[in-house]
Design a protein around this motif. Structure first.
Motif, PDB file in Angstrom:
ATOM      1  N   GLU A  76      21.007  25.940  52.144  1.00  0.00           N
ATOM      2  CA  GLU A  76      21.019  25.788  50.681  1.00  0.00           C
ATOM      3  C   GLU A  76      21.268  27.168  50.060  1.00  0.00           C
ATOM      4  O   GLU A  76      20.769  28.176  50.566  1.00  0.00           O
ATOM      5  CB  GLU A  76      19.638  25.245  50.267  1.00  0.00           C
ATOM      6  N   THR A  77      22.017  27.189  48.960  1.00  0.00           N
ATOM      7  CA  THR A  77      22.195  28.449  48.228  1.00  0.00           C
ATOM      8  C   THR A  77      21.064  28.593  47.216  1.00  0.00           C
ATOM      9  O   THR A  77      20.832  27.688  46.426  1.00  0.00           O
ATOM     10  CB  THR A  77      23.546  28.431  47.467  1.00  0.00           C
ATOM     11  N   TRP A  78      20.356  29.710  47.282  1.00  0.00           N
ATOM     12  CA  TRP A  78      19.311  29.980  46.276  1.00  0.00           C
ATOM     13  C   TRP A  78      20.000  30.529  45.022  1.00  0.00           C
ATOM     14  O   TRP A  78      20.710  31.540  45.091  1.00  0.00           O
ATOM     15  CB  TRP A  78      18.326  31.018  46.796  1.00  0.00           C
ATOM     16  N   GLU A  79      19.782  29.853  43.898  1.00  0.00           N
ATOM     17  CA  GLU A  79      20.382  30.301  42.636  1.00  0.00           C
ATOM     18  C   GLU A  79      19.333  31.037  41.802  1.00  0.00           C
ATOM     19  O   GLU A  79      18.145  30.827  41.973  1.00  0.00           O
ATOM     20  CB  GLU A  79      20.916  29.101  41.839  1.00  0.00           C
ATOM     21  N   GLY A  80      19.789  31.847  40.849  1.00  0.00           N
ATOM     22  CA  GLY A  80      18.880  32.532  39.932  1.00  0.00           C
ATOM     23  C   GLY A  80      18.662  33.982  40.313  1.00  0.00           C
ATOM     24  O   GLY A  80      19.490  34.591  40.997  1.00  0.00           O
ATOM     25  N   ARG A  81      17.520  34.518  39.859  1.00  0.00           N
ATOM     26  CA  ARG A  81      17.217  35.940  40.121  1.00  0.00           C
ATOM     27  C   ARG A  81      16.615  36.068  41.514  1.00  0.00           C
ATOM     28  O   ARG A  81      15.400  35.966  41.680  1.00  0.00           O
ATOM     29  CB  ARG A  81      16.237  36.471  39.075  1.00  0.00           C
ATOM     30  N   CYS A  82      17.492  36.276  42.494  1.00  0.00           N
ATOM     31  CA  CYS A  82      17.043  36.234  43.885  1.00  0.00           C
ATOM     32  C   CYS A  82      17.265  37.561  44.603  1.00  0.00           C
ATOM     33  O   CYS A  82      18.134  38.357  44.226  1.00  0.00           O
ATOM     34  CB  CYS A  82      17.803  35.147  44.651  1.00  0.00           C
ATOM     35  N   THR A 138      31.751  25.048  51.935  1.00  0.00           N
ATOM     36  CA  THR A 138      30.801  25.162  50.828  1.00  0.00           C
ATOM     37  C   THR A 138      30.872  23.891  50.002  1.00  0.00           C
ATOM     38  O   THR A 138      31.963  23.425  49.680  1.00  0.00           O
ATOM     39  CB  THR A 138      31.177  26.356  49.933  1.00  0.00           C
ATOM     40  N   HIS A 139      29.718  23.308  49.707  1.00  0.00           N
ATOM     41  CA  HIS A 139      29.717  22.109  48.863  1.00  0.00           C
ATOM     42  C   HIS A 139      28.361  21.947  48.211  1.00  0.00           C
ATOM     43  O   HIS A 139      27.327  22.206  48.846  1.00  0.00           O
ATOM     44  CB  HIS A 139      30.054  20.858  49.695  1.00  0.00           C
ATOM     45  N   ALA A 140      28.362  21.565  46.952  1.00  0.00           N
ATOM     46  CA  ALA A 140      27.136  21.197  46.205  1.00  0.00           C
ATOM     47  C   ALA A 140      25.952  22.116  46.492  1.00  0.00           C
ATOM     48  O   ALA A 140      24.892  21.674  46.932  1.00  0.00           O
ATOM     49  CB  ALA A 140      26.771  19.752  46.531  1.00  0.00           C
ATOM     50  N   GLY A 141      26.136  23.399  46.245  1.00  0.00           N
ATOM     51  CA  GLY A 141      25.011  24.325  46.374  1.00  0.00           C
ATOM     52  C   GLY A 141      24.551  24.568  47.794  1.00  0.00           C
ATOM     53  O   GLY A 141      23.391  24.947  48.016  1.00  0.00           O
ATOM     54  N   ALA A 142      25.426  24.351  48.757  1.00  0.00           N
ATOM     55  CA  ALA A 142      25.035  24.571  50.155  1.00  0.00           C
ATOM     56  C   ALA A 142      26.244  25.022  50.962  1.00  0.00           C
ATOM     57  O   ALA A 142      27.394  24.793  50.581  1.00  0.00           O
ATOM     58  CB  ALA A 142      24.462  23.295  50.745  1.00  0.00           C
ATOM     59  N   VAL A 143      25.962  25.679  52.066  1.00  0.00           N
ATOM     60  CA  VAL A 143      27.025  26.106  52.986  1.00  0.00           C
ATOM     61  C   VAL A 143      26.747  25.454  54.333  1.00  0.00           C
ATOM     62  O   VAL A 143      25.648  25.581  54.879  1.00  0.00           O
ATOM     63  CB  VAL A 143      27.048  27.643  53.129  1.00  0.00           C
ATOM     64  N   ALA A 179      30.754  36.443  64.661  1.00  0.00           N
ATOM     65  CA  ALA A 179      31.744  37.303  63.985  1.00  0.00           C
ATOM     66  C   ALA A 179      32.352  36.584  62.788  1.00  0.00           C
ATOM     67  O   ALA A 179      32.531  37.187  61.717  1.00  0.00           O
ATOM     68  CB  ALA A 179      32.831  37.725  64.973  1.00  0.00           C
ATOM     69  N   ALA A 180      32.670  35.292  62.949  1.00  0.00           N
ATOM     70  CA  ALA A 180      33.261  34.534  61.833  1.00  0.00           C
ATOM     71  C   ALA A 180      32.238  34.356  60.707  1.00  0.00           C
ATOM     72  O   ALA A 180      32.592  34.431  59.523  1.00  0.00           O
ATOM     73  CB  ALA A 180      33.753  33.174  62.327  1.00  0.00           C
ATOM     74  N   VAL A 181      30.977  34.139  61.065  1.00  0.00           N
ATOM     75  CA  VAL A 181      29.930  34.034  60.033  1.00  0.00           C
ATOM     76  C   VAL A 181      29.834  35.360  59.279  1.00  0.00           C
ATOM     77  O   VAL A 181      29.805  35.398  58.041  1.00  0.00           O
ATOM     78  CB  VAL A 181      28.559  33.681  60.678  1.00  0.00           C
ATOM     79  N   GLY A 182      29.829  36.457  60.032  1.00  0.00           N
ATOM     80  CA  GLY A 182      29.693  37.774  59.412  1.00  0.00           C
ATOM     81  C   GLY A 182      30.870  38.143  58.531  1.00  0.00           C
ATOM     82  O   GLY A 182      30.710  38.886  57.557  1.00  0.00           O
ATOM     83  N   ALA A 183      32.047  37.616  58.855  1.00  0.00           N
ATOM     84  CA  ALA A 183      33.263  37.969  58.097  1.00  0.00           C
ATOM     85  C   ALA A 183      33.485  37.048  56.902  1.00  0.00           C
ATOM     86  O   ALA A 183      34.391  37.285  56.093  1.00  0.00           O
ATOM     87  CB  ALA A 183      34.477  37.901  59.022  1.00  0.00           C
ATOM     88  N   SER A 184      32.706  35.996  56.772  1.00  0.00           N
ATOM     89  CA  SER A 184      32.951  34.997  55.729  1.00  0.00           C
ATOM     90  C   SER A 184      32.493  35.486  54.353  1.00  0.00           C
ATOM     91  O   SER A 184      31.305  35.771  54.143  1.00  0.00           O
ATOM     92  CB  SER A 184      32.216  33.699  56.087  1.00  0.00           C
ATOM     93  N   ARG A 236      28.435  35.564  49.837  1.00  0.00           N
ATOM     94  CA  ARG A 236      28.089  35.264  48.444  1.00  0.00           C
ATOM     95  C   ARG A 236      26.935  34.251  48.366  1.00  0.00           C
ATOM     96  O   ARG A 236      25.988  34.439  47.631  1.00  0.00           O
ATOM     97  CB  ARG A 236      29.317  34.679  47.725  1.00  0.00           C
ATOM     98  N   ALA A 237      27.049  33.197  49.180  1.00  0.00           N
ATOM     99  CA  ALA A 237      26.134  32.062  48.996  1.00  0.00           C
ATOM    100  C   ALA A 237      24.876  32.123  49.870  1.00  0.00           C
ATOM    101  O   ALA A 237      23.863  31.534  49.521  1.00  0.00           O
ATOM    102  CB  ALA A 237      26.888  30.757  49.268  1.00  0.00           C
ATOM    103  N   VAL A 238      24.950  32.806  51.009  1.00  0.00           N
ATOM    104  CA  VAL A 238      23.769  32.903  51.900  1.00  0.00           C
ATOM    105  C   VAL A 238      23.637  34.362  52.355  1.00  0.00           C
ATOM    106  O   VAL A 238      23.838  34.694  53.532  1.00  0.00           O
ATOM    107  CB  VAL A 238      23.896  31.956  53.128  1.00  0.00           C
TER     108      VAL A 238
END
Ligand code: FAD
Length: 291
Positions: free
Chosen positions: A173-179, A65-70, A79-84, A89-91
């Motif tokens: 990119e992580t979408w921030e705000g009311r999403c 995770t870095h600067a608003g993105a994963v 499986a690793a993506v699903g367990a992260s 949280r971010a995507v």
């Protein structure tokens, strides 16, 4: 059936891998988790003289995770993506799409890079990448480049990757705000590829107007598609002024090339697709409104 005879390679670095791909030419194919390629080889739907295995490439695995993105390495398993917890949280859309892919045995072996490079129009990861405008990193003997998801899926099981190019990572990119985010699909049996499905992402502004939205459709054409005209018509609308049913109808109205087979006509799939959009829109909007 058994695959036709092939030579097997397991290079030790990404650079060695793409050099090998360039040397071996068109008769070489990357193998990652093997969950799509091995059945195709076994049924002799595909025949390659050389298989280049990515299993020794630890550099392709991991989630950062870095600067608003994963950024997710191409060799990271479903499986690793699903367990992260970070992905969750971010995507959230990617997290929610993962359990819909096949069965847990497939998710334990299959990789996100393999799923995106395989580019199945009914696959969950390709449509999530397209919906969230992911960036796809590729390496070749000529160096690294980044391809926007919108430019990546060029046709049925076809991508912008060159034969000597390897997908190395995908950045969301992580979408921030009311999403709010949702993915809905219809499959005849649990674990099957979707007959039709939709992924939705919505962001509301402080006045509960639609500030940003993305609608991705899968199983409804030769590639995953974005309903861009429908999205454009929704921007700026008050959240309460649009019904999910209207969004479903407008998102699927202009689709072309919808597949048809013994399981359903193109018209049936369009109607199922409209319902999937409506369900996903409703759930995503509910989440954004409560955020
Ligand atoms: P592989 O099978 O090893 O490779 C697939 C293709 O991608 C090959 O062409 C290979 O050359 C290429 N490739 C792999 N990695 C790279 C890379 N890093 N760079 C460039 N090219 C690469 N998928 C879904 O999305 N939804 C489902 O519901 C679903 N159901 C399934 C059900 C069954 C019974 C099975 C067997 C599979 C299912 N799959 C489904 C497919 C699964 O998700 C695969 O794991 C995935 O499509 C491919 O990932 P892989 O790592 O196994 O790739």
């Amino acid at each position: 059936m058994k695959p036709a005879r092939f030579d097997y390679y397991a290079p030790g670095s990404p650079e060695e891998t793409v050099t090998l791909l360039a040397e071996l030419g068109d008769e070489a194919k990357i193998i990652a988790g093997g969950q799509s390629l091995v059945p195709m080889l076994a049924l002799r739907l595909a025949v390659f003289d050389h298989l280049v295995d990515l299993r020794r490439l630890d550099a392709l695995r991991g989630i950062d995770t870095h600067a608003g993105a994963v950024r997710i390495g191409a060799g990271t398993t479903h499986a690793a993506v699903g367990a992260s917890a970070e992905v969750r949280r971010a995507v959230p859309l990617l997290h929610r799409a993962t359990p819909l892919i096949g069965h847990f045995q497939i998710r334990n072996r299959g990789t996100i890079g393999g799923a995106i490079a395989h580019a199945d129009a009914a696959g969950e990861y390709p449509v999530v990448a397209l919906t969230l405008d992911a960036e796809i990193e590729a390496l070749s003997p000529r160096g690294r480049r980044t391809i926007a998801a919108a430019d990546f899926f060029t046709g049925m099981w076809t991508t912008a990757l060159e034969p000597d190019e390897m997908l190395t990572a995908i950045t969301f990119e992580t979408w921030e705000g009311r999403c709010g985010f949702a993915i809905e699909e219809f499959a005849r049996r649990a674990g099957d590829f979707a007959m039709a499905g939709a992924a939705v992402a919505i962001r509301l502004d402080g006045d509960s107007r639609i500030e940003r939205c993305a609608i991705g459709l899968f199983g409804l054409g030769p590639t995953p598609v974005r309903a861009r005209d429908a999205e454009a018509g929704l921007l700026g609308c008050p959240a309460t002024s649009v019904t999910a049913g209207e969004v479903g109808a407008s998102a699927t109205a202009q689709l072309t090339g919808i597949p048809a087979d013994v399981h359903g006509s193109a018209d049936y799939r369009r109607r199922v697709g409209a319902t999937m959009v409506a369900r996903a829109w409703h759930r995503a909007m509910e989440e954004a409104s409560n955020d």
